[in-house]
Design a protein around this motif. Structure first.
Motif, short mmCIF file in Angstrom:
data_model
loop_
_atom_site.label_atom_id
_atom_site.label_comp_id
_atom_site.label_asym_id
_atom_site.label_seq_id
_atom_site.Cartn_x
_atom_site.Cartn_y
_atom_site.Cartn_z
N LYS A 173 -42.91 -39.89 -12.58
CA LYS A 173 -42.36 -39.91 -13.94
C LYS A 173 -40.85 -39.66 -13.93
CE LYS A 173 -45.51 -37.06 -15.65
NZ LYS A 173 -46.29 -36.23 -16.63
N MET A 174 -40.41 -38.69 -13.13
CA MET A 174 -38.98 -38.39 -13.07
C MET A 174 -38.20 -39.55 -12.48
SD MET A 174 -37.02 -35.74 -13.89
CE MET A 174 -36.09 -36.96 -14.78
N GLU A 175 -38.73 -40.15 -11.42
CA GLU A 175 -38.04 -41.27 -10.80
C GLU A 175 -37.97 -42.47 -11.74
OE1 GLU A 175 -36.36 -41.03 -7.97
OE2 GLU A 175 -36.98 -38.94 -8.08
N MET A 176 -39.08 -42.74 -12.47
CA MET A 176 -39.08 -43.85 -13.42
C MET A 176 -38.09 -43.59 -14.55
SD MET A 176 -41.49 -46.37 -12.77
CE MET A 176 -40.27 -46.67 -11.59
N ALA A 177 -38.02 -42.35 -15.00
CA ALA A 177 -37.09 -42.01 -16.08
C ALA A 177 -35.65 -42.21 -15.63
CB ALA A 177 -37.32 -40.58 -16.54
N LYS A 178 -35.33 -41.80 -14.41
CA LYS A 178 -33.96 -41.97 -13.90
C LYS A 178 -33.63 -43.46 -13.74
CE LYS A 178 -34.25 -39.00 -10.39
NZ LYS A 178 -33.84 -38.14 -9.27
N ASP A 179 -34.57 -44.24 -13.20
CA ASP A 179 -34.34 -45.69 -13.07
C ASP A 179 -34.12 -46.32 -14.44
OD1 ASP A 179 -34.56 -45.50 -10.36
OD2 ASP A 179 -36.63 -46.21 -10.26
N ALA A 180 -34.92 -45.87 -15.43
CA ALA A 180 -34.79 -46.42 -16.78
C ALA A 180 -33.43 -46.09 -17.37
CB ALA A 180 -35.91 -45.88 -17.66
N ALA A 181 -32.97 -44.86 -17.17
CA ALA A 181 -31.67 -44.46 -17.70
C ALA A 181 -30.55 -45.28 -17.06
CB ALA A 181 -31.45 -42.97 -17.46
N LYS A 182 -30.63 -45.50 -15.75
CA LYS A 182 -29.61 -46.30 -15.08
C LYS A 182 -29.59 -47.73 -15.61
CE LYS A 182 -30.06 -43.65 -10.77
NZ LYS A 182 -30.51 -43.70 -9.36
N SER A 183 -30.78 -48.32 -15.80
CA SER A 183 -30.85 -49.69 -16.32
C SER A 183 -30.28 -49.77 -17.73
CB SER A 183 -32.30 -50.19 -16.31
OG SER A 183 -32.79 -50.26 -14.99
N ALA A 184 -30.56 -48.75 -18.55
CA ALA A 184 -30.02 -48.74 -19.91
C ALA A 184 -28.50 -48.73 -19.90
CB ALA A 184 -30.56 -47.54 -20.67
N VAL A 185 -27.91 -47.94 -19.03
CA VAL A 185 -26.44 -47.88 -18.93
C VAL A 185 -25.89 -49.22 -18.44
CG1 VAL A 185 -24.51 -46.75 -17.77
CG2 VAL A 185 -26.45 -45.39 -18.56
N GLU A 186 -26.59 -49.86 -17.50
CA GLU A 186 -26.12 -51.14 -16.98
C GLU A 186 -26.12 -52.23 -18.05
OE1 GLU A 186 -28.68 -51.88 -13.72
OE2 GLU A 186 -27.80 -50.36 -12.43
N LEU A 187 -27.00 -52.10 -19.06
CA LEU A 187 -27.07 -53.11 -20.12
C LEU A 187 -25.90 -53.00 -21.11
CD1 LEU A 187 -30.89 -53.19 -20.93
CD2 LEU A 187 -29.51 -55.11 -20.15
N LEU A 188 -25.21 -51.87 -21.09
CA LEU A 188 -24.09 -51.69 -22.01
C LEU A 188 -22.87 -52.46 -21.52
CD1 LEU A 188 -24.45 -47.84 -22.60
CD2 LEU A 188 -25.27 -49.70 -24.08
N THR A 189 -21.96 -52.74 -22.42
CA THR A 189 -20.72 -53.43 -22.09
C THR A 189 -19.59 -52.41 -21.98
OG1 THR A 189 -20.02 -53.80 -24.37
CG2 THR A 189 -21.58 -55.38 -23.43
N MET A 218 -31.12 -52.59 -26.06
CA MET A 218 -30.74 -53.90 -26.61
C MET A 218 -30.87 -53.92 -28.14
SD MET A 218 -29.75 -55.72 -24.06
CE MET A 218 -29.77 -57.40 -24.67
N GLU A 219 -31.91 -53.27 -28.66
CA GLU A 219 -32.07 -53.25 -30.12
C GLU A 219 -30.97 -52.43 -30.77
OE1 GLU A 219 -35.70 -52.54 -32.00
OE2 GLU A 219 -36.88 -53.88 -30.74
#
Length: 881
Positions: A454-470, A604-605
């Motif tokens: 769960k912790m690893e998935m949460a960290k991966d998700a946070a990194k992906s969210a930051v990468e989606l930003l401009t 994205m939303e």
């Protein structure tokens, strides 16, 4: 006979030269005779030390044997056979006396041996160097003392049937370690106690190559009442609506009654109560298929006179030829009817399903030539479903189309998912300057319960969210347990590498208190100058109390929205309440692997820049024959689309007036993937639904995407043989001549979605064959292609269902194999236990006796003599007298 265990140390003999040189250069005034004696003594001492270091060993011939019992403990050995084996071992134990022996239980693999009448250190050495770690509950190492041997009898060889260990018999695999555990001082003798029904390996060849005498003791086949559904015979391919018969083959070792039930998919289609004769029984059931391309049938049998229940089911696949079918997955089934009707008008059947009906197996996907997804978010799919869709396209040549909508592409959370990998467009894009900037704060639970995946998935998700930003956006990351920690303070998303590095430092530990994290999130966002501000809160537990309503009012007043994610057993009532107050959304993630999709979707939303809802006319970028006959000059406007960007090797066919992709496709593996960034329903395509070329446009796009199947003049047969499947392909051309010198390849997809590429080998005129290992239970999917040069002759998909292991099949004891093993290795078939421990006069072993102790003793004595001679001058003493 003598030998050295470390012969390389004999180079130390060169030191004798040093002693000789020292003799001639010595200044001692002893008499010449005494000096010569000292030279001889020192040479002898050095020679003895070197021989001891080099491991001088004396070998003497011996005919003493050590017996290794290989005891079959697979599931085909019933209680009666086990009793016979135990009695035989008990008699052998008495006959052994003080002589050494070992017992190796085996089934699909050998277990750790049990040693008797051997030094424990010797036994341990051979186990560590010859055998893998045992899977038995308590592996035994027996010592020679009376107390230990009294407590551990030879009959104590039962091993737990765990992890499928007993679901196979591999005699060959057991022979190798059985030979290796015998020390070199003994002549090895192996006694195989088994029913001889091996499911893998070639025991006869392995036994002959070993050069060891292998005696065999046969165990009888099962005598307990047993009914087995051995096979479900299905036709390889039928025509749509054509009647056919399923043949259910049942084996029984007695006369009895049973009930047979036949299922199509998960639904019962036939049931019959029947009388079984001893031996093989065949029953036929008439069936037909009208609405599917591939159908899975299964049959079960129930009988009161039955012992093993795991072999009471068999499965089979039937392929159906007919009209092409596609699967249309749509969140709003009513809105999808317009596209389904247009396709039906063009001769393509479309089955509409909600996201909950997305196939979970390749068997189900094989019913369709293409899959269309319209406005389905990634949060509605599991990672497994996305993986099988990818395998369906890449390995089986299926088609995939994603249509736009407020839940599609990046808005649907598909960033960095297997689905985005398939698509010809990317979900991330450069935000336009006139679009408002976004400040996002990720509030992540780092309590002890979040440890592991769960912790690893949460960290991966946070990194992906930051990468989606401009670079125009801002990001902050906060972690909380009992207190709150600012992991990454609010900063420009251009510093993506710095933010992701700080996210990596989060580790689980502590309690759960959401309120401090929300307060810190409010503080971080009020410092940002962005127009849009959003919080994503993730937790998996129940929080300590706090003024949640108060902090949410402050956020709403500051125009900050809040979305929440509950993982596993979270307080979803509180999270739902926070999301409602924060004018956001609440998600429940039972599977931690879905966390990245939720983060991507929310990011994205929140950016509110992935959708353009304004009228535009499609622009033809790349003319293609696929869309011949479609009049785009008269095409009406579309009202909106999802912003994406094309991948480098994709082909953009249609674009918007501002240049974004509207229709793009590419080949992915064996299949074709298409992205249409607008929709095909009233929201954005209301005028297109009434356009005359709407049915033609979509029919031609879908036909271009569909899985291609060339099967004229080609017949494929699949035959299951033990733990493998044999594939035979016969090919003939239009004039009924054999197709020779063709290249055949096959992609095999196993039940766990692992794949393998195989080559079909020509074996006869027009015939090509291959064999695949099938050691896992479930469906195996095969995509077969036959080509000559660049011309494709055949492309077909087939599948086979692998049921219970061969170990559970009803078979008589294979005494013929056991007799041949004994005869081919100079062993004995059914030997008496007393004869096993007699010396083997036809074979010789060499008993080793290390001599280093004796050499060192002599060297020590000579050293004392040497010291004496160096202290006393015997010539002067004689002269003095």
């Amino acid at each position: 006979m003598l030998e050295f265990t470390h012969p390389y140390l004999l180079f130390l003999l060169l030191l004798l030269i040093v002693i000789g040189w020292g003799f001639w250069r010595s200044l001692l005034d002893f008499s010449r005779g005494q000096r010569i004696v000292l030279l001889v003594l020192r040479t002898a001492i050095l020679l003895l030390l070197i021989l001891a270091a080099a491991g001088l060993t004396m070998l003497s011939p011996t005919h003493e044997t050590m017996v290794v019992f290989l005891v079959d403990q697979s599931r085909s050995i019933d209680e009666n056979a086990k009793t016979i084996a135990d009695n035989y071992l008990h008699d052998a134990e008495k006959a052994a006396g003080k002589r050494p022996y070992a017992v190796v239980p085996f089934a699909s693999t050998p277990q750790t041996p049990e040693f008797h009448n051997m030094r424990k250190t010797v036994a341990s050495t051979f186990v560590e160097t010859t055998l893998p770690t045992s899977t038995a509950d308590e592996p035994l190492l027996q010592s020679a003392d009376a107390e230990t041997s009294a407590d551990t009898s030879l009959t104590d060889t039962k091993t737990a049937w765990t992890n499928g260990w007993a679901d196979g018999t591999d005699i060959a695999a057991a022979l190798e370690p059985a030979i290796a555990v015998v020390p070199p001082d003994y002549v090895p003798r192996i006694v195989l106690i088994s029913d001889g029904n091996e499911t893998s390996g070639d025991s006869l060849t392995h036994a002959i190559r070993s050069g060891i005498a292998v005696s065999t003791v046969p165990l009888p086949s099962a005598v307990a009442p047993e009914v087995q559904l051995s096979e479900l015979r299905t036709p390889p391919q039928i025509r749509q609506g054509e009647p056919f018969y399923l043949e259910v083959v049942v084996q029984s070792n007695q006369k009895t009654n049973a009930a047979i039930t036949v299922y199509r998919g998960g639904f019962k289609t036939a049931e019959e109560t029947c009388s079984l004769e001893k031996g093989e029984n065949i029953f036929r059931f008439k069936q037909s298929i009208d609405d599917q391309r591939q159908t899975e049938f299964s049959a079960t049998i129930e009988s009161k006179e039955d012992t093993i229940l795991d072999n009471n089911k068999a499965e089979g696949l039937v392929y159906v030829g007919g009209k092409p079918r596609v699967l249309l997955i749509e969140s709003d089934a009513k809105a999808a009817r317009g596209l389904a009707s247009a396709l039906k008008e063009q001769g393509i059947d479309a089955e509409i399903r909600p996201p909950e009906g997305t196939p979970r197996t390749l068997d189900e996907l094989e019913n369709f030539e293409a899959v269309l997804m319209s406005n389905v978010p990634a949060t509605e799919l599991t990672v497994w479903q996305m993986n099988i869709l990818r395998s369906y396209v890449s390995d089986l040549g299926g088609g995939f189309v994603m249509l736009g909508g407020e839940q599609s592409f990046g808005l649907g959370g598909y960033y960095k998912t297997p689905i985005e990998e398939i698509l010809p467009v990317r979900s991330d894009f450069e935000k336009e300057k006139e679009k408002p900037s976004l400040a996002i704060c990720l509030v992540i639970d780092r309590s002890g319960s979040m440890g592991g995946q769960k912790m690893e998935m949460a960290k991966d998700a946070a990194k992906s969210a930051v990468e989606l930003l401009t670079p125009r956006d801002y990001a902050s990351v906060i972690a909380f347990d009992s207190v709150s920690y600012v992991v990454a303070p609010m900063q420009s998303a251009a510093s993506v590498s710095s933010i992701t590095s700080q996210i990596s430092t989060i580790e689980a530990g502590g309690g759960t208190s959401i309120y401090p994290g929300m307060v810190d999130a409010y503080d971080q966002l009020t410092r940002a100058s962005a127009k849009l501000k959003h919080v994503i809160l993730l937790t998996d537990g129940y929080s300590e109390s706090g003024d949640f309503d108060g902090i949410m009012r402050q956020m709403v007043n500051a125009q900050i929205t809040v979305s929440t994610i509950g993982v596993g057993d979270a307080d979803n009532d509180l999270l739902q309440h926070l999301a409602e107050l924060g004018q956001g959304r609440h998600y429940i993630c039972d599977d931690p692997q879905a966390i990245p999709q939720v983060f991507a979707k929310e990011t994205m939303e929140a950016s509110k820049s992935a959708i353009k809802e304004e009228p535009f006319t499609p622009v033809v970028i790349t003319p293609t024959d696929v869309l011949s006959g479609v009049n785009f000059e008269g095409a009406p406007v579309l009202e909106g689309f999802v912003v994406t960007r094309p991948k480098s090797t994709s082909q953009v066919v249609l674009s918007t007036e501002s240049g974004e992709p509207l229709l793009a496709w590419w080949r992915y593996g064996l299949g074709m993937s298409v992205a249409f960034t607008s929709d095909a329903k009233p929201k954005w395509a209301a005028e297109w639904l009434t356009w005359d070329d709407f049915p033609l446009f979509w029919a031609q796009v879908i036909r271009h995407t569909m899985r291609k199947s060339e099967q004229r003049g080609v017949v494929i047969e699949l035959a299951q043989q033990d733990s493998s499947v044999h594939i035979t392909l016969d090919a003939a051309d239009d004039s009924d001549q054999y197709v020779n010198k063709a290249s055949g390849t096959m992609t095999v997809i196993r039940p766990d979605l692992s794949k393998e590429e195989l080559v079909l080998k020509p074996t006869a005129p027009g015939r090509y064959e291959a064999e695949i290992p099938a050691d896992k239970r479930g469906g195996y999917h095969l995509q077969t292609t036959l080509t000559t040069g660049e011309r494709m002759i055949a492309s077909q998909s087939r599948g086979v269902m692998i049921g219970y292991p061969d170990e559970l099949r009803l078979k008589p004891a294979n005494t013929d194999l056991l007799e041949r093993i004994a005869a081919s290795t100079d062993g004995t078939f059914q030997p008496r236990p007393e004869s096993l421990f007699e010396p083997d006069l036809t074979r010789t072993a060499w008993k080793s006796q290390p001599l280093w102790q004796y050499l060192l003793t002599i060297a020590a004595f000579l050293f004392v003599v040497d010291v004496l001679l160096r202290r006393v001058d015997f010539a002067r003493r004689k002269k003095h007298r």
